[in-house]
Write an enzyme that holds these catalytic residues in place. Structure first.
Site, PDB file in Angstrom:
ATOM      1  CD  GLU A 274      -3.280   0.179   0.324  1.00 27.10           C
ATOM      2  OE1 GLU A 274      -2.902   1.233  -0.228  1.00 27.10           O
ATOM      3  OE2 GLU A 274      -4.466  -0.236   0.177  1.00 27.10           O
TER       4      GLU A 274
ATOM      5  CG  ASN B 217      -8.794   2.795  -0.488  1.00 26.09           C
ATOM      6  OD1 ASN B 217      -7.288   2.872  -0.428  1.00 26.09           O
ATOM      7  ND2 ASN B 217      -9.313   1.560  -0.499  1.00 26.09           N
TER       8      ASN B 217
ATOM      9  CG  ASP C  67      -7.396   0.242  -3.308  1.00 27.70           C
ATOM     10  OD1 ASP C  67      -6.646   0.987  -2.235  1.00 27.70           O
ATOM     11  OD2 ASP C  67      -7.886  -0.841  -2.991  1.00 27.70           O
TER      12      ASP C  67
HETATM   13  C1  BGC Z   1      -7.250  -1.761   1.863  1.00 33.31           C
HETATM   14  C2  BGC Z   1      -7.746  -3.350   1.649  1.00 33.31           C
HETATM   15  C3  BGC Z   1      -8.946  -3.487   0.903  1.00 33.31           C
HETATM   16  C4  BGC Z   1      -8.888  -2.828  -0.466  1.00 33.31           C
HETATM   17  C5  BGC Z   1     -10.155  -3.008  -1.334  1.00 33.31           C
HETATM   18  C6  BGC Z   1      -7.353  -1.349   0.293  1.00 33.31           C
HETATM   19  O1  BGC Z   1      -7.036   0.034   0.470  1.00 33.31           O
HETATM   20  O2  BGC Z   1      -6.006  -1.895   2.158  1.00 33.31           O
HETATM   21  O3  BGC Z   1      -7.675  -3.967   2.808  1.00 33.31           O
HETATM   22  O4  BGC Z   1      -9.335  -4.835   0.497  1.00 33.31           O
HETATM   23  O5  BGC Z   1      -8.440  -1.479  -0.187  1.00 33.31           O
HETATM   24  O6  BGC Z   1     -11.197  -2.493  -0.806  1.00 33.31           O
HETATM   25 CA    CA Z   2      -5.439   1.725  -0.622  1.00 30.69          CA
END
Ligand code: BGC
Ligand code: CA
Length: 290
Positions: A16, A146, A196
């Protein structure tokens, strides 16, 4: 369609928040579930790994060259030289199943960070803004925070709850950090997968990872899909633009919740990916006292 290429191992469980540090000439990112911070030097092709005390869901560069880590339940400054940690504050003691997720610094130097319930189905997540070393609550009822990003002039903020799927834009007051006029910037069905992590290039276009679809999209400021980039693994989690000319697109990915068949079919799941792009990004803002 252009393609992203894997850069290096190790394969992350939940890679991430790629962040390019222009002072060090290195890319940093986190593997949340492995309690690891990674860094990569594209000049030498070498990577380093640092152990952190808990899941680091997001982090920021700082003006003093420390990193500000959003751990599961606390914010800590991390000095990479001395490998020491200094507590800034704790958060959400009453929500034991919550952890930090996406976080980014706005153009003025405030650090914004979201939290989620680990089940990723329950809306107990919140959004916070850290300024003057104080954590301020901004929004609740979030499932998966996100896509935090700001336009080059700092007057528009972007945010998404991946579970809902729309990406929102807000008018943003750079002086106070207040948001208003929420509207849909990109509707959930406009592209496959879910939104995301994101970054904004110098033309104000958003690059956004589409988790579950193996794509990274470039969206113009008026919400049109301008470019789509394909990857050979589906769970793309975040992206940034870095390198000496800010034209290196870096994308993190995850192996979490994949079956052994899926892992066999997607051997690069969890890798860091890279591609050259035409339009440069902007230096990552640093957390600072304002
Ligand atoms: C999170 C994950 C999640 C993904 C999709 C990411 O930003 O860290 O845990 O599964 O987003 O929703
Ligand atoms: Ca993310």
């Amino acid at each position: 369609m252009m393609a992203l290429e894997p850069v290096l191992q190790p394969l992350n469980e939940l890679g991430e928040i790629p962040v390019w540090c222009e002072r060090r000439g290195r890319l940093f990112w986190t593997d949340i579930r492995a309690c690891r911070l990674h860094s990569f030097d594209p000049d030498t092709g070498t990577a380093e790994t640092f152990k952190v005390p808990d899941w680091a869901g997001a982090f920021a560069l700082t003006e003093t060259d420390e990193l500000l880590l959003a751990l599961r339940k606390s914010l800590v400054f991390h000095d990479l030289q001395t490998e020491s940690f200094r507590l800034l504050d704790t958060f959400e003691p009453g929500l034991p199943n919550n952890r930090s997720n996406d976080g980014r610094v706005d153009r003025q130097g405030r650090f914004w960070v979201g939290t989620l319930n680990n089940a990723e189905r329950i809306p107990t997540g919140n959004l916070y803004c850290v300024a003057r070393d104080t954590i301020a609550f901004k929004r609740d009822v979030i499932i998966v925070p996100n896509a935090l990003a700001w336009s080059p002039d700092g007057q528009t903020m972007y945010f998404a709850d991946s579970w809902i799927g729309d990406i929102w834009a807000y008018d943003f007051d750079p002086g106070t950090g207040a948001t208003s006029n929420e509207r849909v910037f990109l509707a959930k069905d406009a592209l496959p997968g879910i939104p995301d992590g994101a970054t904004i290039d110098c033309q104000g276009c958003m690059w956004i990872a589409r988790y579950g679809a193996g794509q990274v999209a470039r969206i113009t400021p008026d919400g049109k899909v301008d470019q789509l980039v394909q990857c050979d693994t589906m769970q793309l989690t975040a992206c940034t633009l870095g390198g000496s000319d800010f034209r290196d697109l870096y994308v993190t990915s995850a192996r979490q919740r994949m079956s052994s068949e899926q892992l066999k079919a997607e051997p690069n799941a969890g890798a860091l990916f890279h591609m050259r792009v035409a339009t440069p990004g902007l230096p990552e803002p640093r957390y600072r006292m304002i």
